[in-house]
Design an enzyme around this catalytic site. Structure first.
Site, PDB file in Angstrom:
ATOM      1  N   ASP A 169      -1.619   4.781  -6.186  1.00 21.04           N
ATOM      2  CA  ASP A 169      -0.261   4.520  -5.970  1.00 21.04           C
ATOM      3  C   ASP A 169       0.580   5.595  -6.450  1.00 21.04           C
ATOM      4  O   ASP A 169       1.637   5.941  -6.229  1.00 21.04           O
ATOM      5  CB  ASP A 169       0.285   3.259  -6.585  1.00 21.04           C
ATOM      6  CG  ASP A 169      -0.111   2.024  -5.938  1.00 21.04           C
ATOM      7  OD1 ASP A 169      -1.322   1.531  -5.856  1.00 21.04           O
ATOM      8  OD2 ASP A 169       0.675   1.684  -4.892  1.00 21.04           O
TER       9      ASP A 169
ATOM     10  N   GLY B 147       0.822  -1.155  -0.009  1.00 19.08           N
ATOM     11  CA  GLY B 147       0.146   0.157   0.068  1.00 19.08           C
ATOM     12  C   GLY B 147       0.956   1.178  -0.136  1.00 19.08           C
ATOM     13  O   GLY B 147       1.812   1.360   0.764  1.00 19.08           O
TER      14      GLY B 147
ATOM     15  N   LYS C 227      -4.115  -0.374  -8.167  1.00 22.55           N
ATOM     16  CA  LYS C 227      -4.162  -1.816  -8.296  1.00 22.55           C
ATOM     17  C   LYS C 227      -4.652  -2.138  -9.509  1.00 22.55           C
ATOM     18  O   LYS C 227      -5.784  -1.743 -10.193  1.00 22.55           O
ATOM     19  CB  LYS C 227      -4.831  -2.550  -6.886  1.00 22.55           C
ATOM     20  CG  LYS C 227      -4.957  -3.994  -6.881  1.00 22.55           C
ATOM     21  CD  LYS C 227      -3.547  -4.597  -7.284  1.00 22.55           C
ATOM     22  CE  LYS C 227      -2.645  -4.125  -6.249  1.00 22.55           C
ATOM     23  NZ  LYS C 227      -1.160  -4.301  -6.818  1.00 22.55           N
TER      24      LYS C 227
ATOM     25  N   ARG D 142       9.776  -1.204  -4.922  1.00 23.14           N
ATOM     26  CA  ARG D 142       8.627  -1.237  -5.882  1.00 23.14           C
ATOM     27  C   ARG D 142       8.618   0.262  -6.657  1.00 23.14           C
ATOM     28  O   ARG D 142       8.737   1.075  -6.120  1.00 23.14           O
ATOM     29  CB  ARG D 142       7.619  -1.386  -4.877  1.00 23.14           C
ATOM     30  CG  ARG D 142       7.560  -2.719  -4.127  1.00 23.14           C
ATOM     31  CD  ARG D 142       6.236  -3.133  -3.652  1.00 23.14           C
ATOM     32  NE  ARG D 142       5.170  -3.492  -4.519  1.00 23.14           N
ATOM     33  CZ  ARG D 142       3.813  -3.708  -4.445  1.00 23.14           C
ATOM     34  NH1 ARG D 142       3.239  -3.365  -3.154  1.00 23.14           N
ATOM     35  NH2 ARG D 142       3.177  -3.894  -5.370  1.00 23.14           N
TER      36      ARG D 142
HETATM   37  O1  MRU Z   1       0.515  -3.989  -4.600  1.00 22.15           O
HETATM   38  P1  MRU Z   1      -0.078  -3.272  -3.328  1.00 22.15           P
HETATM   39  O2  MRU Z   1      -0.790  -4.017  -2.471  1.00 22.15           O
HETATM   40  O3  MRU Z   1       1.000  -2.423  -2.651  1.00 22.15           O
HETATM   41  O4  MRU Z   1      -1.057  -2.367  -4.068  1.00 22.15           O
HETATM   42  C1  MRU Z   1      -1.757  -1.463  -3.010  1.00 22.15           C
HETATM   43  C2  MRU Z   1      -2.779  -0.453  -3.840  1.00 22.15           C
HETATM   44  O5  MRU Z   1      -2.960  -0.525  -5.184  1.00 22.15           O
HETATM   45  C3  MRU Z   1      -3.525   0.322  -3.077  1.00 22.15           C
HETATM   46  O6  MRU Z   1      -5.009   0.826  -3.712  1.00 22.15           O
HETATM   47  C4  MRU Z   1      -2.662   1.900  -3.309  1.00 22.15           C
HETATM   48  O7  MRU Z   1      -1.503   1.519  -2.654  1.00 22.15           O
HETATM   49  C5  MRU Z   1      -3.450   2.701  -2.153  1.00 22.15           C
HETATM   50  S1  MRU Z   1      -3.322   2.383  -0.329  1.00 22.15           S
HETATM   51  C6  MRU Z   1      -3.921   3.643   0.493  1.00 22.15           C
END
Ligand code: MRU
Length: 351
Positions: free
Chosen positions: A236, A46, A247, A88
């Site tokens: 993100d 996240g 996501k 990431r």
């Molecule tokens: O791959 P992840 O689980 O890190 O992806 C998370 C997301 O896509 C969330 O929607 C995004 O980071 C916002 S979290 C407040």
């Protein structure tokens, strides 16, 4: 409140998100390399949580450093930031956090080494506290947009587990529920990593917020049946023009929302807005291991040798986004203007 991550005297402590919902276990990272692995392997995930984790990882690396001068510590910090920065690529909060910690170092480098280290630890803890405060403020703004009753769909997990606490999209839902709105959450399971069914459902159940898990392929049908009054997701990275990376599968949800006349909201802190990125085509999209698609809970689901793709994120063009909820207020189209205004403003009520 769920303790997603915290600084302790022994290291950085994370709830292990790869084990949820069946095991609530914690891991303590004692080196910055371990923090980098925790980010890469999704123990912590996240965008805002990744940012705070990286800041704490830098503070941990500085604490462990044997540097005897600010110059030596700077060389160590360069290496530490390099390792954390390669974990990431899409969540811009990671790079925002690294930049903020570097700037902090530059401001305090004239101090004795022990004090520099302490300042870096405190800065990372400040970022943790600020993230929770930002989410609460976001919740306050966003709750006004939620229906007074009915279904709200979310994708992935943009909750307490994806942040230092309270959540962005789920923070908006939490705030609406705290205001007495009767919301029923529809949580997309969010293949392939299942953040929706494993994490969103887990934390909403803990809060007693009514939740129904659906497979991603059910979202359109639910909208058509009139079960969804609004959609709220996290982000993100948000480009200067309002294009939103989130996501994988978010784009599909946004297009379906438009077709059904359902408002599609994005909730994210200002640190997720990347003004240096003019539009979504410039956002780097992380490609993850094919095994996340080919296997579920260790069991192979596809024939040997078949070709597989696993982009972790997609980009939703700004035209599908009804509004972007930030801690500084709500941005609406044209986003190039409203996001710039919010990003350059001090915290205030609206844009
Ligand atoms: O791959 P992840 O689980 O890190 O992806 C998370 C997301 O896509 C969330 O929607 C995004 O980071 C916002 S979290 C407040």
């Amino acid at each position: 409140m769920i303790q997603t991550l915290e600084w302790t005297d022994h290291g950085v402590r994370f709830i292990d998100q790869t084990k949820l919902p069946t095991e609530e276990t914690y891991v303590v990272c004692t080196t910055h390399e371990q923090v980098a692995d925790a980010i890469r392997n999704m123990v912590v995930r996240g965008a805002p949580a990744i940012g705070v984790a990286a800041a704490m990882g830098i503070a941990l690396g500085a604490k462990n450093s044997r540097a005897e001068s600010a110059g030596e510590l700077k060389r160590d910090l360069d290496q530490i930031c390099d390792i954390l920065g390669k974990t990431r690529p899409t969540a811009v909060n990671l790079f925002w956090a690294i930049r903020r910690m570097r700037e902090k170092f530059e401001r305090v480098r004239i101090l004795p080494i022990a004090q520099i280290k302490q300042e870096l630890i405190e800065e990372s803890q400040r970022m943790h506290a600020e993230d929770i405060a930002a989410n609460r403020a976001m919740g306050g703004h966003g709750a006004t947009l939620m229906p007074s009753e009915g279904g709200v769909l979310t994708h992935c997990n943009a909750g307490a587990l994806a942040t230092a606490g309270y959540g962005t999209a789920l923070g908006v839902i939490r705030a609406a529920v705290e205001q007495g709105k009767k919301i029923h959450v529809y949580a997309d399971e969010t293949r392939p990593f299942l953040q929706g069914s494993r994490l969103t459902a887990w934390e909403l159940m803990k809060d007693g917020i009514p939740t129904t898990v659906i497979s991603d392929s059910m979202a359109g049908g639910m909208m058509k049946q009139g079960k969804i009054g609004a959609i709220v997701v996290g982000a993100d990275r948000i480009a200067a023009n309002g294009d939103v990376a989130n996501k994988i599968g978010t784009y599909t949800v946004a297009v379906l929302a438009k077709e059904h006349g359902i408002p599609f909201y994005v909730a994210a802190p200002i640190s997720t807005v990347d003004l240096a990125c003019s539009d979504g085509s410039k956002i780097p999209i992380e490609q993850r291991n094919a095994k996340e698609v080919t296997h579920i809970a260790g069991k192979q689901m596809v024939p040997d040798g078949v070709s597989v793709e696993n982009p972790a994120f997609d980009v939703t063009p700004a035209k599908y986004v009804t509004a972007i909820i930030t801690e500084r207020g709500i941005a609406r189209a044209p986003y190039a203007e409203s996001l710039l205004r919010l990003a350059s403003a001090e915290a205030k009520a609206g844009a």
